[in-house]
Design a protein around this motif. Structure first.
Motif, PDB file in Angstrom:
ATOM      1  N   GLU A 275       0.832  -1.188   0.000  1.00 39.72           N
ATOM      2  CA  GLU A 275       0.000   0.000   0.000  1.00 39.72           C
ATOM      3  C   GLU A 275       0.874   1.247   0.000  1.00 39.72           C
ATOM      4  O   GLU A 275       2.035   1.196   0.403  1.00 39.72           O
ATOM      5  CB  GLU A 275      -0.877  -0.003   1.260  1.00 39.72           C
ATOM      6  CG  GLU A 275      -1.586  -1.335   1.463  1.00 39.72           C
ATOM      7  CD  GLU A 275      -3.043  -1.172   1.823  1.00 39.72           C
ATOM      8  OE1 GLU A 275      -3.424  -0.079   2.249  1.00 39.72           O
ATOM      9  OE2 GLU A 275      -3.793  -2.150   1.659  1.00 39.72           O
ATOM     10  N   PRO A 276       0.318   2.384  -0.458  1.00 38.57           N
ATOM     11  CA  PRO A 276       1.112   3.613  -0.473  1.00 38.57           C
ATOM     12  C   PRO A 276       1.581   3.987   0.932  1.00 38.57           C
ATOM     13  O   PRO A 276       0.922   3.652   1.914  1.00 38.57           O
ATOM     14  CB  PRO A 276       0.127   4.673  -0.999  1.00 38.57           C
ATOM     15  CG  PRO A 276      -0.939   3.913  -1.674  1.00 38.57           C
ATOM     16  CD  PRO A 276      -1.026   2.590  -1.001  1.00 38.57           C
ATOM     17  N   PRO A 277       2.733   4.648   1.044  1.00 40.59           N
ATOM     18  CA  PRO A 277       3.306   4.921   2.358  1.00 40.59           C
ATOM     19  C   PRO A 277       2.561   6.027   3.094  1.00 40.59           C
ATOM     20  O   PRO A 277       1.809   6.798   2.519  1.00 40.59           O
ATOM     21  CB  PRO A 277       4.725   5.366   2.032  1.00 40.59           C
ATOM     22  CG  PRO A 277       4.622   5.963   0.682  1.00 40.59           C
ATOM     23  CD  PRO A 277       3.566   5.175  -0.038  1.00 40.59           C
ATOM     24  N   ASP A 278       2.816   6.078   4.393  1.00 38.69           N
ATOM     25  CA  ASP A 278       2.311   7.132   5.250  1.00 38.69           C
ATOM     26  C   ASP A 278       3.230   8.341   5.073  1.00 38.69           C
ATOM     27  O   ASP A 278       4.434   8.252   5.319  1.00 38.69           O
ATOM     28  CB  ASP A 278       2.369   6.607   6.692  1.00 38.69           C
ATOM     29  CG  ASP A 278       1.913   7.648   7.680  1.00 38.69           C
ATOM     30  OD1 ASP A 278       1.474   8.727   7.241  1.00 38.69           O
ATOM     31  OD2 ASP A 278       1.994   7.367   8.890  1.00 38.69           O
ATOM     32  N   LEU A 279       2.673   9.458   4.619  1.00 33.85           N
ATOM     33  CA  LEU A 279       3.541  10.604   4.309  1.00 33.85           C
ATOM     34  C   LEU A 279       3.967  11.387   5.547  1.00 33.85           C
ATOM     35  O   LEU A 279       4.705  12.361   5.449  1.00 33.85           O
ATOM     36  CB  LEU A 279       2.850  11.525   3.307  1.00 33.85           C
ATOM     37  CG  LEU A 279       2.667  10.880   1.930  1.00 33.85           C
ATOM     38  CD1 LEU A 279       2.003  11.828   0.958  1.00 33.85           C
ATOM     39  CD2 LEU A 279       4.000  10.407   1.363  1.00 33.85           C
ATOM     40  N   LEU A 280       3.499  10.950   6.718  1.00 35.63           N
ATOM     41  CA  LEU A 280       4.059  11.517   7.954  1.00 35.63           C
ATOM     42  C   LEU A 280       5.490  11.022   8.124  1.00 35.63           C
ATOM     43  O   LEU A 280       6.342  11.710   8.670  1.00 35.63           O
ATOM     44  CB  LEU A 280       3.235  11.058   9.154  1.00 35.63           C
ATOM     45  CG  LEU A 280       2.024  11.881   9.550  1.00 35.63           C
ATOM     46  CD1 LEU A 280       1.196  11.129  10.551  1.00 35.63           C
ATOM     47  CD2 LEU A 280       2.440  13.237  10.078  1.00 35.63           C
TER      48      LEU A 280
END
Lengths: 331, 338
Positions: A275-280
């Protein structure tokens, strides 16, 4: 080649949140020439709408531009005062917002709502009769009966409301239109009619359009140039024809490989794992490396720069030469 | 020909439109209007069409979430293999047994799950309702289902709530819930249209894999012809409550006959900029089938309509060869390949 109309230059934008900074746009650069159409594709949360909103400086309050410039005709939009920027919106850059067709005020006539936009933004002051003439011309341009301008939004079908939104976006004669998912909620036949209409208007008026969509098939239909975004970064940029024929970035490659089509051979599609990464907390190095089948050790530590893969086709990947040719998609 | 799993005969659903002070229904929307089709065991049928064409209403009637106004849905009964039973005649005390065999997967994974129930509670609910197994056995069964749908290790997911899952993971839970009773027929109503491209394919692949393993047939409802092509053996195209064309997927896409199918197909964007599409212009926009006239439902938008279309009733679905059925006066029998 003409001078670029719009230059986005190493733009970095973060959203400040309680949990820390969300890295929404990370070092994005691209240019748009006069009369050109550019498509930005990517999945939810990849930053495509953030870019659109940045171009109009309509970003949320917690957004922070950390570096980079957005130059329109050589002027950096980020350095303008709020009032100067307000003057530019609609006149220089206008926008068809995502889901805007559902944002008409139900108690005002559609024509009056377009008139309001022109009263607030259009520089040549027009008389009432001139405004009316202009709106009816715009309605014809987008394929609506001019008499409809005296009707209320509920009397319009979904496709007609979207056409009216496009008429409004055109009302102040902008140089650039940003169309954010302009056809997403529409049925396929209506979608096709509106895309064809937009293409025609663009050619007739010599306008530039930035299309934003998650649907690469839509982008393939209407754009000259395409930018593929992943997790806040532009990972590939090139002519639409080139990118679709020979995607260089592994993400672009997998995105194209996992798009079903009604044409070409029926084939197994390659899923994109994870899944796409957490941009935090974006991954270090290349932001795609945790999901990338071509990743090497270098990808986890070093951020790949945009590199020229020939003919102005740019790609941000250390291993783009390893990405195979796309099988079966192009005819 | 083998016994079909499911047979739909003249299935119709009318919704009353109430007007006036007494709210007496004066008009009817013909949401689904006398459709016929069969689904063979293990086969997947794609039901495609634009919003409002009646595809979801059809799906809901097949799982008896909605009563038909008239017509029949006949299902093969596993215990008496020769008979087809009309699901409308299933007595209330036997509905539980029917529900073991027929399940549904909904479009929106954010809305189709109770936010206050854990994954375990959601997936084990059908087992509890059906009184299957002890608690221990249910736990094992749920874990096995989670592993099958790719939520591994199951222990990491069993006691999570829907808000702790991504959209793709939620849809996996919905699939586990639908298949936990080992049904033979599942209605999937746009199960991937809310998901991002990269996740969509893995869910579609999962559904194909499980169809094989569980020997389940899908009625796959979608507006996306490319998705239907990936998922389905056959495709039925609906327009304003009528099936206008039905046949093998590649035949329908490669050799469409009905003017509406042609228009629909020509409007699908193709992820290949060098591809030149055939332009098929149809007239006007989609309307609602309120008290529709008896002639062809597509007549107002059909650029090829002839006198015969105006003077005859809506054409029946006719076999034009090799199980390719078309409902159009103008299509010759004996199809020539285009």
């Amino acid at each position: 080649m003409s001078r670029p109309l719009l230059e986005v230059d190493h733009l970095v934008m973060n959203y400040t949140t309680e949990k820390g900074d969300v890295s929404a746009i990370q070092d994005v650069s691209f240019t748009l020439n006069e009369g050109e159409s550019l498509g930005l594709v990517g999945e939810s949360g990849c930053g495509k709408t953030s870019i659109a909103m940045s171009l109009l400086r309509l970003v949320a309050e917690n957004a922070r531009f950390d570096s980079g410039e957005i130059r329109l005709d050589g002027t950096d939009l980020l350095s303008l005062t709020d009032e100067e920027m307000r003057q530019r919106r609609w006149n220089d850059i206008s926008m068809v917002f995502q889901g805007a067709m559902n944002a008409w005020n139900p108690v005002y006539k559609v024509g009056d709502q377009i008139r309001e936009a022109m009263d607030l933004h259009f520089h040549p002051r027009l008389s009432n009769a001139e405004v009316e003439a202009r709106i009816s011309k715009l309605f014809e341009l987008v394929g609506l009966n001019p008499a409809m301008m005296n009707r209320y939004p509920h009397e319009f079908s979904g496709g007609m409301r979207q056409r009216a939104i496009i008429a409004m976006a055109l009302s102040c004669d902008p140089k650039i239109i940003i169309a954010d998912e302009p056809t997403t909620a529409l049925d396929v036949i209506v979608q096709d009619q509106i895309l064809q209409e937009l293409k025609k208007i663009q050619a007739d008026l010599g306008m530039s359009i930035i299309y934003i969509s998650h649907d690469i098939a839509v982008i393939a239909e209407v754009t000259d140039k395409i930018g593929v975004m992943y997790a806040g970064k532009l990972v590939e940029l090139g002519s639409t024809r080139e990118v679709f024929a020979r995607p260089r970035h592994p993400y672009a490659f997998l995105l194209l490989s996992s798009t079903p089509s009604v044409t070409g051979p029926r084939r197994k599609l390659a899923p994109l794992e994870g899944e796409p990464p957490d941009l935090l907390n974006p991954p270090t190095g290349c932001r795609f490396h945790p999901r990338c089948p071509y990743a090497t050790d270098q990808c986890a530590t070093d951020e790949p720069p945009m590199e020229d893969a020939g003919d102005g086709h740019q790609v941000a990947c250390w291993n783009w030469k390893e990405v195979p040719e796309l099988g079966g998609l192009t005819k | 020909m083998s016994q079909p799993l499911l047979k739909v005969e003249n299935l119709t659903k009318l919704f009353p439109v109430s007007k006036g002070f007494l709210r007496t229904p004066t008009d009817f929307i013909h949401a689904v209007d006398g459709i016929n089709f069969e689904i063979q065991p293990g086969e997947s049928l794609g039901l495609v069409g634009e919003s409002g064409c009646g595809k979801s209403t059809t799906g809901r009637m097949l799982v008896k979430l909605m009563e038909a106004s008239s017509g029949h849905v006949l299902m093969s009964d596993k215990t008496h293999t020769d008979d087809l039973i009309d699901i409308a005649n299933i007595p209330n005390d036997q509905m539980k047994r029917f529900r073991r065999r027929v399940q549904m997967i909904f479009q929106d994974p954010y809305e189709s799950m109770n936010p206050r129930r854990t994954v375990f509670e959601t997936v084990s609910e059908p087992l509890t309702v059906q009184n299957i197994g002890s608690l221990k056995e249910r736990e094992e069964r749920v874990s096995e289902m989670l592993r099958l749908v790719g939520l591994a290790p199951p222990d990491a997911f069993l006691f999570r709530y829907p808000h702790e899952l991504s959209g793709g993971q939620r849809q996996r839970v919905a699939i586990a819930r639908a298949l936990v009773l080992d049904p033979s027929f599942v209605v999937a109503d746009e199960p991937t249209s809310m998901l991002d491209v990269s996740i969509r394919i893995s869910i579609m692949d999962l559904m194909l894999k499980l169809a094989d393993e569980f020997d389940v047939s899908y009625l796959y409802i979608t507006h996306d012809l490319a998705v239907a092509r990936y998922m389905c053996d056959r495709i039925a195209v609906m327009y304003l409550g009528k099936i206008v064309e039905i046949g093998d997927t590649e035949e329908i896409l490669g050799n469409p006959q009905h003017p509406y199918t042609k228009a629909l197909l020509s409007a699908v964007p193709v992820p290949d900029p060098s591809f030149k599409r055939e332009e098929v212009e149809i007239l006007g926009g989609i309307t609602k089938a309120i008290n529709p006239p008896s002639e062809c439902r597509f007549i107002e938008r059909c650029p090829w309509a002839k006198d015969v279309c105006r003077t005859s009733d809506h054409p029946p679905l006719e076999d034009k060869g090799d199980g390719h059925y078309v409902a159009c006066h103008l299509v010759e029998s004996a199809l020539t390949s285009a």
